[in-house]
Write an enzyme that holds these catalytic residues in place. Structure first.
Site, mmCIF file in Angstrom:
data_model
loop_
_atom_site.group_PDB
_atom_site.id
_atom_site.type_symbol
_atom_site.label_atom_id
_atom_site.label_comp_id
_atom_site.label_asym_id
_atom_site.label_seq_id
_atom_site.Cartn_x
_atom_site.Cartn_y
_atom_site.Cartn_z
ATOM 1 N N THR A 138 -34.547 1.576 -22.777
ATOM 2 C CA THR A 138 -35.772 0.800 -23.003
ATOM 3 C C THR A 138 -36.086 0.670 -24.479
ATOM 4 O OG1 THR A 138 -36.627 1.604 -20.900
ATOM 5 C CG2 THR A 138 -38.234 0.704 -22.431
ATOM 6 N N GLY A 154 -36.915 9.951 -22.645
ATOM 7 C CA GLY A 154 -37.382 11.339 -22.558
ATOM 8 C C GLY A 154 -36.550 12.229 -23.463
ATOM 9 N N GLU A 177 -37.664 3.796 -14.245
ATOM 10 C CA GLU A 177 -36.430 3.481 -13.525
ATOM 11 C C GLU A 177 -36.535 2.162 -12.798
ATOM 12 O OE1 GLU A 177 -34.186 6.128 -14.434
ATOM 13 O OE2 GLU A 177 -33.196 4.190 -14.279
HETATM 14 C C1 LIG Z 1 -42.578 14.331 -10.345
HETATM 15 C C2 LIG Z 1 -42.332 13.380 -11.488
HETATM 16 C C3 LIG Z 1 -41.557 13.988 -12.613
HETATM 17 C C4 LIG Z 1 -41.001 13.227 -13.601
HETATM 18 C C5 LIG Z 1 -40.979 11.746 -13.451
HETATM 19 C C6 LIG Z 1 -41.311 10.936 -14.617
HETATM 20 C C7 LIG Z 1 -40.428 10.508 -15.604
HETATM 21 C C8 LIG Z 1 -39.040 10.912 -15.850
HETATM 22 C C9 LIG Z 1 -38.044 10.412 -14.849
HETATM 23 C C10 LIG Z 1 -37.098 9.487 -15.085
HETATM 24 C C11 LIG Z 1 -36.843 8.893 -16.415
HETATM 25 C C12 LIG Z 1 -36.953 7.423 -16.358
HETATM 26 C C13 LIG Z 1 -35.762 6.837 -17.021
HETATM 27 C C14 LIG Z 1 -35.865 5.375 -17.179
HETATM 28 O O1 LIG Z 1 -36.862 4.737 -16.918
HETATM 29 S S1 LIG Z 1 -34.402 4.690 -17.739
HETATM 30 C C15 LIG Z 1 -34.726 2.978 -17.882
HETATM 31 C C16 LIG Z 1 -34.888 2.329 -16.518
HETATM 32 N N1 LIG Z 1 -34.889 0.915 -16.676
HETATM 33 C C17 LIG Z 1 -34.695 0.084 -15.641
HETATM 34 O O2 LIG Z 1 -34.599 0.461 -14.486
HETATM 35 C C18 LIG Z 1 -34.595 -1.386 -15.996
HETATM 36 C C19 LIG Z 1 -35.035 -2.261 -14.854
HETATM 37 N N2 LIG Z 1 -34.304 -3.538 -14.929
HETATM 38 C C20 LIG Z 1 -33.129 -3.731 -14.210
HETATM 39 O O3 LIG Z 1 -32.646 -2.900 -13.483
HETATM 40 C C21 LIG Z 1 -32.504 -5.100 -14.323
HETATM 41 O O4 LIG Z 1 -32.720 -5.712 -15.489
HETATM 42 C C22 LIG Z 1 -32.977 -6.056 -13.205
HETATM 43 C C23 LIG Z 1 -34.485 -6.181 -13.264
HETATM 44 C C24 LIG Z 1 -32.553 -5.472 -11.879
HETATM 45 C C25 LIG Z 1 -32.414 -7.434 -13.393
HETATM 46 O O5 LIG Z 1 -31.008 -7.324 -13.453
HETATM 47 P P1 LIG Z 1 -30.278 -8.405 -14.302
HETATM 48 O O6 LIG Z 1 -28.861 -8.044 -14.430
HETATM 49 O O7 LIG Z 1 -31.047 -8.631 -15.557
HETATM 50 O O8 LIG Z 1 -30.393 -9.763 -13.479
HETATM 51 P P2 LIG Z 1 -30.295 -10.091 -11.969
HETATM 52 O O9 LIG Z 1 -29.817 -11.461 -11.939
HETATM 53 O O10 LIG Z 1 -31.584 -9.774 -11.268
HETATM 54 O O11 LIG Z 1 -29.136 -9.154 -11.349
HETATM 55 C C26 LIG Z 1 -27.796 -9.615 -11.431
HETATM 56 C C27 LIG Z 1 -27.002 -9.016 -10.325
HETATM 57 O O12 LIG Z 1 -26.877 -7.619 -10.555
HETATM 58 C C28 LIG Z 1 -27.323 -6.897 -9.429
HETATM 59 N N3 LIG Z 1 -27.901 -5.640 -9.913
HETATM 60 C C29 LIG Z 1 -28.954 -5.508 -10.743
HETATM 61 N N4 LIG Z 1 -29.192 -4.201 -10.971
HETATM 62 C C30 LIG Z 1 -28.255 -3.495 -10.248
HETATM 63 C C31 LIG Z 1 -27.980 -2.091 -10.056
HETATM 64 N N5 LIG Z 1 -28.728 -1.131 -10.657
HETATM 65 N N6 LIG Z 1 -26.939 -1.736 -9.265
HETATM 66 C C32 LIG Z 1 -26.209 -2.697 -8.660
HETATM 67 N N7 LIG Z 1 -26.404 -4.056 -8.774
HETATM 68 C C33 LIG Z 1 -27.435 -4.424 -9.582
HETATM 69 C C34 LIG Z 1 -28.351 -7.812 -8.784
HETATM 70 O O13 LIG Z 1 -28.530 -7.470 -7.416
HETATM 71 C C35 LIG Z 1 -27.668 -9.135 -8.972
HETATM 72 O O14 LIG Z 1 -26.632 -9.228 -8.040
HETATM 73 P P3 LIG Z 1 -26.322 -10.647 -7.344
HETATM 74 O O15 LIG Z 1 -25.119 -10.383 -6.495
HETATM 75 O O16 LIG Z 1 -27.554 -10.973 -6.532
HETATM 76 O O17 LIG Z 1 -26.110 -11.579 -8.484
HETATM 77 C C1 LIG Z 2 -42.957 8.587 -18.287
HETATM 78 C C2 LIG Z 2 -41.896 7.569 -18.673
HETATM 79 C C3 LIG Z 2 -40.592 8.005 -18.922
HETATM 80 C C4 LIG Z 2 -39.612 7.064 -19.300
HETATM 81 N N1 LIG Z 2 -38.337 7.514 -19.605
HETATM 82 C C5 LIG Z 2 -37.401 6.609 -20.015
HETATM 83 C C6 LIG Z 2 -36.102 7.052 -20.402
HETATM 84 O O1 LIG Z 2 -35.807 8.254 -20.361
HETATM 85 N N2 LIG Z 2 -35.194 6.134 -20.840
HETATM 86 C C7 LIG Z 2 -35.492 4.798 -20.898
HETATM 87 O O2 LIG Z 2 -34.647 4.019 -21.284
HETATM 88 N N3 LIG Z 2 -36.727 4.340 -20.512
HETATM 89 C C8 LIG Z 2 -37.677 5.212 -20.094
HETATM 90 N N4 LIG Z 2 -38.924 4.766 -19.726
HETATM 91 C C9 LIG Z 2 -39.229 3.329 -19.821
HETATM 92 C C10 LIG Z 2 -39.301 2.672 -18.446
HETATM 93 O O3 LIG Z 2 -38.031 2.554 -17.917
HETATM 94 C C11 LIG Z 2 -39.968 1.292 -18.647
HETATM 95 O O4 LIG Z 2 -41.322 1.513 -18.953
HETATM 96 C C12 LIG Z 2 -39.832 0.429 -17.397
HETATM 97 O O5 LIG Z 2 -38.503 0.035 -17.249
HETATM 98 C C13 LIG Z 2 -40.738 -0.811 -17.466
HETATM 99 O O6 LIG Z 2 -40.478 -1.551 -18.654
HETATM 100 P P1 LIG Z 2 -41.683 -1.884 -19.661
HETATM 101 O O7 LIG Z 2 -42.511 -0.679 -19.826
HETATM 102 O O8 LIG Z 2 -41.107 -2.524 -20.859
HETATM 103 O O9 LIG Z 2 -42.558 -2.964 -18.884
HETATM 104 P P2 LIG Z 2 -42.216 -4.546 -18.827
HETATM 105 O O10 LIG Z 2 -40.832 -4.741 -18.401
HETATM 106 O O11 LIG Z 2 -42.690 -5.163 -20.071
HETATM 107 O O12 LIG Z 2 -43.194 -5.011 -17.648
HETATM 108 C C14 LIG Z 2 -44.603 -4.977 -17.857
HETATM 109 C C15 LIG Z 2 -45.248 -5.473 -16.582
HETATM 110 O O13 LIG Z 2 -44.919 -6.853 -16.422
HETATM 111 C C16 LIG Z 2 -44.679 -7.159 -15.059
HETATM 112 N N5 LIG Z 2 -43.310 -7.684 -14.946
HETATM 113 C C17 LIG Z 2 -42.304 -7.518 -15.841
HETATM 114 N N6 LIG Z 2 -41.189 -8.164 -15.421
HETATM 115 C C18 LIG Z 2 -41.506 -8.745 -14.245
HETATM 116 C C19 LIG Z 2 -40.787 -9.552 -13.317
HETATM 117 N N7 LIG Z 2 -39.516 -9.885 -13.497
HETATM 118 N N8 LIG Z 2 -41.445 -9.958 -12.201
HETATM 119 C C20 LIG Z 2 -42.726 -9.600 -11.989
HETATM 120 N N9 LIG Z 2 -43.482 -8.851 -12.826
HETATM 121 C C21 LIG Z 2 -42.853 -8.442 -13.939
HETATM 122 C C22 LIG Z 2 -44.868 -5.857 -14.275
HETATM 123 O O14 LIG Z 2 -46.185 -5.799 -13.772
HETATM 124 C C23 LIG Z 2 -44.684 -4.772 -15.337
HETATM 125 O O15 LIG Z 2 -45.449 -3.577 -15.054
HETATM 126 C C24 LIG Z 2 -39.931 5.683 -19.372
HETATM 127 C C25 LIG Z 2 -41.240 5.248 -19.102
HETATM 128 C C26 LIG Z 2 -42.217 6.176 -18.755
HETATM 129 C C27 LIG Z 2 -43.610 5.687 -18.467
#
Ligand SMILES: CC/C=C\C/C=C\C/C=C\CCCC(=O)SCCNC(=O)CCNC(=O)[C@H](O)C(C)(C)COP(=O)(O)OP(=O)(O)OC[C@H]1O[C@@H](n2cnc3c(N)ncnc32)[C@H](O)[C@@H]1OP(=O)(O)O
Ligand SMILES: Cc1cc2nc3c(=O)[nH]c(=O)nc-3n(C[C@H](O)[C@H](O)[C@H](O)COP(=O)(O)OP(=O)(O)OC[C@H]3O[C@@H](n4cnc5c(N)ncnc54)[C@H](O)[C@@H]3O)c2cc1C
Length: 648
Positions: free
Chosen positions: A151, A190, A433
């Site tokens: 991110t 994190g 996530e």
């Molecule tokens: C008790 C609590 C204690 C602690 C908890 C709190 C915090 C700590 C825990 C965890 C740490 C958090 C870590 C993070 O947050 S890491 C960052 C996470 N970020 C994301 O998840 C990003 C989200 N965005 C995406 O996944 C993608 O951008 C998307 C929104 C899914 C869009 O994909 P994109 O490639 O841009 O475009 P699409 O056209 O939608 O997809 C193309 C194609 O790919 C397939 N696809 C997409 N994602 C996946 C996947 N993960 N695996 C498999 N396939 C995937 C999608 O279905 C599409 O397929 P088609 O066949 O339809 O074309």
């Molecule tokens: C506690 C915590 C721990 C984290 N740890 C990690 C980590 O370890 N590593 C890491 O890489 N990231 C980490 N993140 C980041 C996290 O993965 C992002 O916050 C998350 O993916 C959302 O992205 P963003 O915050 O940029 O929100 P954005 O993507 O900017 O979205 C903002 C809002 O816009 C709307 N929106 C955005 N896109 C769409 C769409 N396509 N359709 C409809 N509505 C939409 C939704 O309401 C969304 O809440 C962490 C975040 C938190 C809060």
């Protein structure tokens, strides 16, 4: 709180609240047997007890002081807990299950939680065999302390627009890492701020001027000698959060940081020495770590919700307030139907989420094994299930935990109730996530494809057979003619499938009609987004009652049948209420893990609230320094003015 007081605080009391004791005496099942089922087996219960003894014999895991700690102390305590777990993991050769269990017993209050939650799993899933041989020992022996940096300040969801670049330099056989704009700095990962010395950085791969999309790179951040940031690296903490403040979520800016070509993760793609880009496997295989964490989040959803349900149920049988009839003894608040409606859905959902996580984990293990063997056939279904369940379960947890907090009245608003912290630390599960709206759409996207197959009679994925059975003209009517029918799980499954079929095919029809009317696909998608997200959401009676509209607005239930379901739900709550305490006791949460004055096993709520109040930093002195600095002057001035007034 002094160590002696701390130990006294947590020591289970022989004096158990009589109301709580009575509830336990009337259990209609063997609590211990249910505990074994919840743990997975008697052996896993035994293992959990062993790990509880290990952790809770350590002062750092027993501390009640966290209620009034400064951020630096919270962070340092989280570091200490991390290191204890790392040392034990290495010493006792823990497997992933043991580490996850220990982490849970520590309430995930682990500053360097990403080491095992993402950093090591990413190396295992995204590195070539040669890279795994080199990097895994360094990660498992904690020389490399790592994070997963994807991110950025400007983008979290839309991975395609991430701006960090990795440009191949064929002259020096290196990648040059850059954060070209303010919005490109990595933001949120994190343990990035102060703990990590290494990061897995997702960056746009540039070779000979061509962008080959997002790829993972291993980037050293800090010196292995003195932990100072390496040349070109600017890194720090992003500031205090609502909760999870033991974690140093950080920022990272890279200016012409050079890494060897071998530091590009090369399981799914590579750049050769002469600058050729080679792609292997499916391009979404690099998203594997995110799928794993989404599955983990469904487990954390169960853990958070069972914590909240335990506290709210135990407090609701201890708390007596008001009488139904004047002159009668005050009622246990759990005997109010409204209280049952607040608290028992969390209890029911806890059990449902436990089983759902187990089922999803089995699917994950099976599909992951296939992917590691090169077979990605079920990746799309796993992506759909993990996206939908992570989104739905995190959404429900946040809603039901807030209801549990409200059910505890004023005391639920005290930090010592533990439930406020639980709400705040679970809150980000709807965002991390993959933000829920986004993940629901990913599931909806897959659903629409299944509908397209069902419509032309092609085979659909195993979890979506209802699209075929519910569409057939000879589908049976819904048999709900009395309360007993509402307890038939096959009937309830049929109700959900019937409703899901209507909502999913309805969304598909709206989308199709919009496109056929000439609206562009992405515009049609956005204009029908709410219907598509609803198509990706849906648990038993309470789920029907809560989502009445979808069951009544589709050809699923008649109004009379819906009223039967509502009555059955209230009847089921009265039945569950009888066993509510044994059902939460079966989670067998140690008081230290639950960390709640309201939810402690002995039910001595008032004594514990008062004991914890003594730990308030404001009570360090009988008269607070603020009196001498500010209040005394105010009082003296008041007295002076009153004397002057009395002379007038
Ligand atoms: C008790 C609590 C204690 C602690 C908890 C709190 C915090 C700590 C825990 C965890 C740490 C958090 C870590 C993070 O947050 S890491 C960052 C996470 N970020 C994301 O998840 C990003 C989200 N965005 C995406 O996944 C993608 O951008 C998307 C929104 C899914 C869009 O994909 P994109 O490639 O841009 O475009 P699409 O056209 O939608 O997809 C193309 C194609 O790919 C397939 N696809 C997409 N994602 C996946 C996947 N993960 N695996 C498999 N396939 C995937 C999608 O279905 C599409 O397929 P088609 O066949 O339809 O074309
Ligand atoms: C506690 C915590 C721990 C984290 N740890 C990690 C980590 O370890 N590593 C890491 O890489 N990231 C980490 N993140 C980041 C996290 O993965 C992002 O916050 C998350 O993916 C959302 O992205 P963003 O915050 O940029 O929100 P954005 O993507 O900017 O979205 C903002 C809002 O816009 C709307 N929106 C955005 N896109 C769409 C769409 N396509 N359709 C409809 N509505 C939409 C939704 O309401 C969304 O809440 C962490 C975040 C938190 C809060």
């Amino acid at each position: 709180m002094a160590a002696a007081n701390r130990d006294a605080f947590w020591a289970p009391s022989s004096k158990v609240n009589p109301d709580l004791a009575r509830e336990r005496e009337s259990a209609t099942f063997d609590v211990r047997e249910l505990t074994h089922i919840i743990d997975g087996s008697p052996d896993r219960t035994k293992r959990r007890k062993e790990l509880e003894n290990l952790l809770y014999s350590e002062p750092v895991f027993r501390d009640v002081g966290r209620l009034s700690m400064e951020r630096d102390e919270i962070y340092e305590q989280g570091v200490l807990k991390s290191i204890k777990l790392f040392e034990w993991s290495r010493k006792y050769k823990w497997d992933d299950d043991d580490f996850e269990l220990a982490s849970r017993l520590a309430n995930h209050d682990i500053s360097m939680s990403l080491q095992h939650a993402m950093f090591i799993p990413a190396i295992e899933r995204l590195a070539s065999d040669t890279q795994k041989a080199k990097w895994l020992p360094r990660a498992l022996h904690y020389e490399m302390i790592g994070t997963y940096a994807q991110t950025e300040l400007g983008h979290g969801t839309n991975l395609m627009e991430l701006e960090t670049t990795a440009t191949f330099d064929p002259e020096r056989n290196e990648f040059i890492m850059n954060s070209p704009t303010v919005t490109s700095m990595k933001w949120w990962p994190g343990a990035l701020g102060k703990s990590s010395n290494t990061a897995i950085v997702l960056a746009q791969l540039i070779v000979k001027g061509k962008n080959h999309g997002l790829h993972p790179f291993l980037v050293p951040l800090r010196s292995m000698e003195d932990h100072t940031p390496l040349p070109g690296i600017s890194v720090g903490d992003i500031g205090p959060k609502m909760a999870l403040n033991c974690i140093d979520n950080g920022f990272l800016i890279m200016k012409n940081v050079r890494i060897p070509r071998e530091n590009m993760f090369m399981k799914n793609a590579e750049v050769t020495r002469d600058g050729r880009f080679i792609s292997r496997g499916v391009d979404k295989a690099n998203y594997a770590t995110m799928v794993l964490v989404r599955v983990k989040i469904t487990r954390w959803a169960f853990e958070s919700l069972s914590d909240g349900a335990t506290t709210a149920v135990r407090y609701s049988v201890v708390r007596r307030q008001s009488s139904l009839k004047p002159g009668e003894r005050e009622l246990q608040v759990l005997d109010y139907q409204s209280q049952q409606y607040k608290v028992l859905p969390a209890l029911a959902a806890s059990y449902a989420f436990l089983m759902t996580n187990r089922s999803l984990h089995r699917l994950y293990d099976s599909v992951h094994a296939d992917i590691m063997a090169g077979n990605t056939k079920l990746l799309a279904e796993l992506h759909c299930q993990s996206s939908a369940l992570k989104a739905y379960m995190s959404e429900v947890v946040v809603q039901l935990l807030e209801l549990c907090r409200q059910a505890c009245g004023g005391h639920g608003y005290l930090a010592s109730s533990g439930i406020g912290l639980l709400c705040a630390s679970s809150a980000p599960l709807v965002t991390v996530e993959g933000e829920n709206s986004v993940l629901y759409q990913q599931a909806a996207r897959y659903l629409m494809k299944q509908v397209a197959k069902a419509v032309v009679g092609d085979p659909v994925a195993s979890g979506f057979q209802y699209l075929l059975t519910q569409s057939s003209s000879d589908r049976p009517d819904i048999r709900i003619q009395n309360l007993a029918d509402c307890g038939n799980l096959d009937t309830l499954l049929q109700v959900y499938q019937r409703m899901a079929f209507s909502v999913v095919t309805g969304a598909a029809r709206k989308l199709q009609m919009a496109i056929e009317s000439g609206v562009e696909q992405h515009v049609a998608w956005n204009n029908n987004m709410v219907s598509l997200i609803q198509a990706a959401r849906f648990y038993a009676l309470h789920g029907i009652a809560k989502e009445a509209g979808y069951f009544l607005a589709t050809p699923t239930l008649t109004p009379d049948q819906f009223e039967l379901v509502r009555a059955a739900e209230l009847q089921a709550m009265a039945k569950v209420r009888h066993d509510a305490v044994p059902l939460v006791d079966a989670f067998d949460l140690h008081d230290i893990c639950l960390h709640s004055a309201l939810g402690c096993y002995d039910g001595n709520v008032y004594e514990r609230l008062y004991a914890l109040a003594q730990t308030s930093s404001l009570n360090k002195t009988q008269v607070h320094p603020a009196y001498y600095k500010h209040i005394r002057g105010l009082v003296k001035d008041g007295q002076k003015q009153l004397r002057q007034q009395s002379k007038l």
